[in-house]
Design a protein around this motif. Sequence first.
Motif, PDB file in Angstrom:
ATOM      1  N   THR A 172       0.831  -1.207   0.000  1.00  0.00           N
ATOM      2  CA  THR A 172       0.000   0.000   0.000  1.00  0.00           C
ATOM      3  C   THR A 172       0.859   1.247   0.000  1.00  0.00           C
ATOM      4  O   THR A 172       0.540   2.244  -0.675  1.00  0.00           O
ATOM      5  CB  THR A 172      -0.931  -0.006   1.228  1.00  0.00           C
ATOM      6  OG1 THR A 172      -1.679  -1.232   1.254  1.00  0.00           O
ATOM      7  CG2 THR A 172      -1.898   1.160   1.183  1.00  0.00           C
ATOM      8  N   ALA A 173       1.967   1.223   0.714  1.00  0.00           N
ATOM      9  CA  ALA A 173       2.875   2.370   0.706  1.00  0.00           C
ATOM     10  C   ALA A 173       3.529   2.542  -0.658  1.00  0.00           C
ATOM     11  O   ALA A 173       3.798   3.675  -1.097  1.00  0.00           O
ATOM     12  CB  ALA A 173       3.943   2.188   1.784  1.00  0.00           C
ATOM     13  N   THR A 174       3.773   1.451  -1.341  1.00  0.00           N
ATOM     14  CA  THR A 174       4.351   1.540  -2.684  1.00  0.00           C
ATOM     15  C   THR A 174       3.341   2.125  -3.661  1.00  0.00           C
ATOM     16  O   THR A 174       3.685   2.938  -4.529  1.00  0.00           O
ATOM     17  CB  THR A 174       4.797   0.147  -3.158  1.00  0.00           C
ATOM     18  OG1 THR A 174       5.756  -0.383  -2.245  1.00  0.00           O
ATOM     19  CG2 THR A 174       5.411   0.212  -4.542  1.00  0.00           C
ATOM     20  N   ALA A 175       2.080   1.725  -3.524  1.00  0.00           N
ATOM     21  CA  ALA A 175       1.038   2.236  -4.425  1.00  0.00           C
ATOM     22  C   ALA A 175       0.649   3.674  -4.089  1.00  0.00           C
ATOM     23  O   ALA A 175       0.294   4.452  -4.994  1.00  0.00           O
ATOM     24  CB  ALA A 175      -0.190   1.330  -4.360  1.00  0.00           C
ATOM     25  N   TYR A 176       0.726   4.035  -2.826  1.00  0.00           N
ATOM     26  CA  TYR A 176       0.325   5.381  -2.386  1.00  0.00           C
ATOM     27  C   TYR A 176       1.437   5.980  -1.508  1.00  0.00           C
ATOM     28  O   TYR A 176       1.292   6.089  -0.292  1.00  0.00           O
ATOM     29  CB  TYR A 176      -0.983   5.322  -1.602  1.00  0.00           C
ATOM     30  CG  TYR A 176      -2.087   4.586  -2.327  1.00  0.00           C
ATOM     31  CD1 TYR A 176      -2.780   5.193  -3.391  1.00  0.00           C
ATOM     32  CD2 TYR A 176      -2.423   3.283  -1.974  1.00  0.00           C
ATOM     33  CE1 TYR A 176      -3.777   4.511  -4.074  1.00  0.00           C
ATOM     34  CE2 TYR A 176      -3.417   2.596  -2.648  1.00  0.00           C
ATOM     35  CZ  TYR A 176      -4.086   3.211  -3.695  1.00  0.00           C
ATOM     36  OH  TYR A 176      -5.072   2.533  -4.371  1.00  0.00           O
ATOM     37  N   PRO A 177       2.554   6.354  -2.130  1.00  0.00           N
ATOM     38  CA  PRO A 177       3.706   6.828  -1.337  1.00  0.00           C
ATOM     39  C   PRO A 177       3.431   8.084  -0.522  1.00  0.00           C
ATOM     40  O   PRO A 177       4.156   8.359   0.429  1.00  0.00           O
ATOM     41  CB  PRO A 177       4.775   7.075  -2.407  1.00  0.00           C
ATOM     42  CG  PRO A 177       4.029   7.214  -3.692  1.00  0.00           C
ATOM     43  CD  PRO A 177       2.829   6.340  -3.574  1.00  0.00           C
ATOM     44  N   ALA A 178       2.393   8.823  -0.870  1.00  0.00           N
ATOM     45  CA  ALA A 178       2.072  10.006  -0.074  1.00  0.00           C
ATOM     46  C   ALA A 178       1.710   9.614   1.357  1.00  0.00           C
ATOM     47  O   ALA A 178       1.864  10.421   2.293  1.00  0.00           O
ATOM     48  CB  ALA A 178       0.922  10.784  -0.713  1.00  0.00           C
ATOM     49  N   GLY A 179       1.240   8.406   1.536  1.00  0.00           N
ATOM     50  CA  GLY A 179       0.866   7.949   2.871  1.00  0.00           C
ATOM     51  C   GLY A 179       2.056   7.691   3.775  1.00  0.00           C
ATOM     52  O   GLY A 179       1.894   7.586   4.992  1.00  0.00           O
ATOM     53  N   ILE A 180       3.245   7.607   3.191  1.00  0.00           N
ATOM     54  CA  ILE A 180       4.435   7.339   4.016  1.00  0.00           C
ATOM     55  C   ILE A 180       4.690   8.481   4.982  1.00  0.00           C
ATOM     56  O   ILE A 180       5.042   8.279   6.150  1.00  0.00           O
ATOM     57  CB  ILE A 180       5.665   7.094   3.116  1.00  0.00           C
ATOM     58  CG1 ILE A 180       5.446   5.857   2.244  1.00  0.00           C
ATOM     59  CG2 ILE A 180       6.919   6.943   3.960  1.00  0.00           C
ATOM     60  CD1 ILE A 180       6.547   5.614   1.235  1.00  0.00           C
ATOM     61  N   ASP A 181       4.497   9.715   4.509  1.00  0.00           N
ATOM     62  CA  ASP A 181       4.725  10.878   5.378  1.00  0.00           C
ATOM     63  C   ASP A 181       3.717  10.950   6.518  1.00  0.00           C
ATOM     64  O   ASP A 181       3.949  11.669   7.498  1.00  0.00           O
ATOM     65  CB  ASP A 181       4.643  12.170   4.547  1.00  0.00           C
ATOM     66  CG  ASP A 181       5.813  12.303   3.584  1.00  0.00           C
ATOM     67  OD1 ASP A 181       6.867  11.687   3.847  1.00  0.00           O
ATOM     68  OD2 ASP A 181       5.673  13.010   2.571  1.00  0.00           O
ATOM     69  N   ALA A 182       2.611  10.223   6.389  1.00  0.00           N
ATOM     70  CA  ALA A 182       1.575  10.273   7.424  1.00  0.00           C
ATOM     71  C   ALA A 182       1.895   9.359   8.602  1.00  0.00           C
ATOM     72  O   ALA A 182       1.196   9.390   9.618  1.00  0.00           O
ATOM     73  CB  ALA A 182       0.217   9.890   6.832  1.00  0.00           C
ATOM     74  N   VAL A 183       2.949   8.526   8.467  1.00  0.00           N
ATOM     75  CA  VAL A 183       3.272   7.589   9.547  1.00  0.00           C
ATOM     76  C   VAL A 183       4.742   7.755   9.964  1.00  0.00           C
ATOM     77  O   VAL A 183       5.506   6.779   9.979  1.00  0.00           O
ATOM     78  CB  VAL A 183       2.986   6.136   9.124  1.00  0.00           C
ATOM     79  CG1 VAL A 183       1.497   5.900   8.984  1.00  0.00           C
ATOM     80  CG2 VAL A 183       3.705   5.798   7.820  1.00  0.00           C
ATOM     81  N   PRO A 184       5.164   8.964  10.357  1.00  0.00           N
ATOM     82  CA  PRO A 184       6.564   9.134  10.774  1.00  0.00           C
ATOM     83  C   PRO A 184       6.886   8.378  12.064  1.00  0.00           C
ATOM     84  O   PRO A 184       8.059   8.186  12.393  1.00  0.00           O
ATOM     85  CB  PRO A 184       6.671  10.654  10.974  1.00  0.00           C
ATOM     86  CG  PRO A 184       5.286  11.085  11.336  1.00  0.00           C
ATOM     87  CD  PRO A 184       4.389  10.217  10.496  1.00  0.00           C
ATOM     88  N   TRP A 185       5.862   7.949  12.777  1.00  0.00           N
ATOM     89  CA  TRP A 185       6.051   7.235  14.034  1.00  0.00           C
ATOM     90  C   TRP A 185       6.367   5.761  13.854  1.00  0.00           C
ATOM     91  O   TRP A 185       6.702   5.058  14.825  1.00  0.00           O
ATOM     92  CB  TRP A 185       4.796   7.366  14.893  1.00  0.00           C
ATOM     93  CG  TRP A 185       3.520   7.458  14.097  1.00  0.00           C
ATOM     94  CD1 TRP A 185       2.833   8.586  13.769  1.00  0.00           C
ATOM     95  CD2 TRP A 185       2.784   6.361  13.524  1.00  0.00           C
ATOM     96  NE1 TRP A 185       1.701   8.273  13.033  1.00  0.00           N
ATOM     97  CE2 TRP A 185       1.648   6.916  12.869  1.00  0.00           C
ATOM     98  CE3 TRP A 185       2.959   4.985  13.500  1.00  0.00           C
ATOM     99  CZ2 TRP A 185       0.716   6.131  12.199  1.00  0.00           C
ATOM    100  CZ3 TRP A 185       2.040   4.196  12.834  1.00  0.00           C
ATOM    101  CH2 TRP A 185       0.923   4.777  12.189  1.00  0.00           C
ATOM    102  N   LEU A 186       6.264   5.254  12.616  1.00  0.00           N
ATOM    103  CA  LEU A 186       6.534   3.843  12.373  1.00  0.00           C
ATOM    104  C   LEU A 186       8.003   3.665  11.988  1.00  0.00           C
ATOM    105  O   LEU A 186       8.477   4.245  11.017  1.00  0.00           O
ATOM    106  CB  LEU A 186       5.624   3.302  11.262  1.00  0.00           C
ATOM    107  CG  LEU A 186       5.745   1.800  10.987  1.00  0.00           C
ATOM    108  CD1 LEU A 186       5.276   1.001  12.202  1.00  0.00           C
ATOM    109  CD2 LEU A 186       4.944   1.404   9.739  1.00  0.00           C
ATOM    110  N   LEU A 187       8.714   2.838  12.749  1.00  0.00           N
ATOM    111  CA  LEU A 187      10.133   2.603  12.516  1.00  0.00           C
ATOM    112  C   LEU A 187      10.348   1.199  11.949  1.00  0.00           C
ATOM    113  O   LEU A 187       9.527   0.291  12.174  1.00  0.00           O
ATOM    114  CB  LEU A 187      10.915   2.746  13.820  1.00  0.00           C
ATOM    115  CG  LEU A 187      10.802   4.101  14.528  1.00  0.00           C
ATOM    116  CD1 LEU A 187      11.650   4.091  15.791  1.00  0.00           C
ATOM    117  CD2 LEU A 187      11.210   5.234  13.596  1.00  0.00           C
TER     118      LEU A 187
END
Length: 372
Positions: free
Chosen positions: A203-218
């Motif tokens: 899902t992150a690959t298909a919608y990379p804009a969502g990556i910035d929404a989860v800065p808390w995930l390491l």
Amino acid sequence: MPHTPEPDEDDLDAIGPPQLVFHVEQALLGALLLDPHRLGDVTGIAADSFSTAAHAALFAAISTLPPPDPAEHAKNTTWLDRVLATAREQARGLTASYLHTLIQVCPWPRHAPAYARMVEAEHARQRLQTAANRLVKTVHDASLPHPVQTVLAEADALAAVVDGIAARFPPRAGVLPRTAAPAPPAAPDYMEAIEEERLLLATATAYPAGIDAVPWLLPGDLVVPLHAGVWQCLNALARRREPVDPVTVLWEAQQRGLLDDGSDPGAVLRMLAEPAGSVEHWGERALQRSLLATAEHTGQQIMAYAGDPANTPFQLVVGARRALADIGAVRSRWQHATATAPPPRPRPAPSTRAGPPTTTAAPAAHATRATR
């Protein structure tokens, strides 16, 4: 020679050789039976600090009954008889012979404060082990409607126990538990974690804009090393504002050596081509799993420390606080992810270490003295 009473003699509920603290308790109770006025020198313990019901009942009786006149106590057993009668209300197996045994096995009654300190230290270790065990069991309780909140509440309860021990046994700098920490446990829902992590990456690959929404995930929140590496690749591409798709992610993974273990590039491509849901949803699921795993590992660490009787209360406090810091780090990210920020946990006021007074006390210490 020390005498170990039979179970039916004083309801000790002991099977096999008694622990060392059993003999310490005998010495303390013997000191108090011989010289009841020494009870005023004993601090930091209560009836529930003792390891057996009989010893707890005896200490409760000694603590509640008025002390005898020293001269009369030296001439007769009247006060001892009252102690026995009172204690037998809670431990019917107690006998007069056991009270005399306690007096006989006490090396030096004037050492009662030292014996009490040992009993307190052992009780602190048992309390810590119980609280840590409760945390681990809570992590595995599948019936909880809100597992994270309940686990964090148990973590707070464990931290409160640590704070209480620290108030009586202030930690010494650099004194760590000697016990090796256990390895992190495997995720109990490992197959479910694998599937959800695959959906997160796709899902992150298909919608990379969502990556910035989860800065808390390491990356460390993911249970599969390859998945953690791919998550790093996605974050790196997004941070550099480069194109993100299955091919670019796979190329980044190769550049980072993630495929050196023989991973099939085709399998990675297929994994990244099946998005579903949202990045935030899967990210929160991964973070929740990471928080629960961290709580379990923390509980297991503290249980291992507390299970080693060679560790002093000072070492237990230092080791437990370091372990609890791991939960605190994940907790802050969880609160960021879920926009929750509960009020801070109250902490007890600092107190001085119980024990003999020093010879270099500050002037103010002559006016007041901390009591517990």
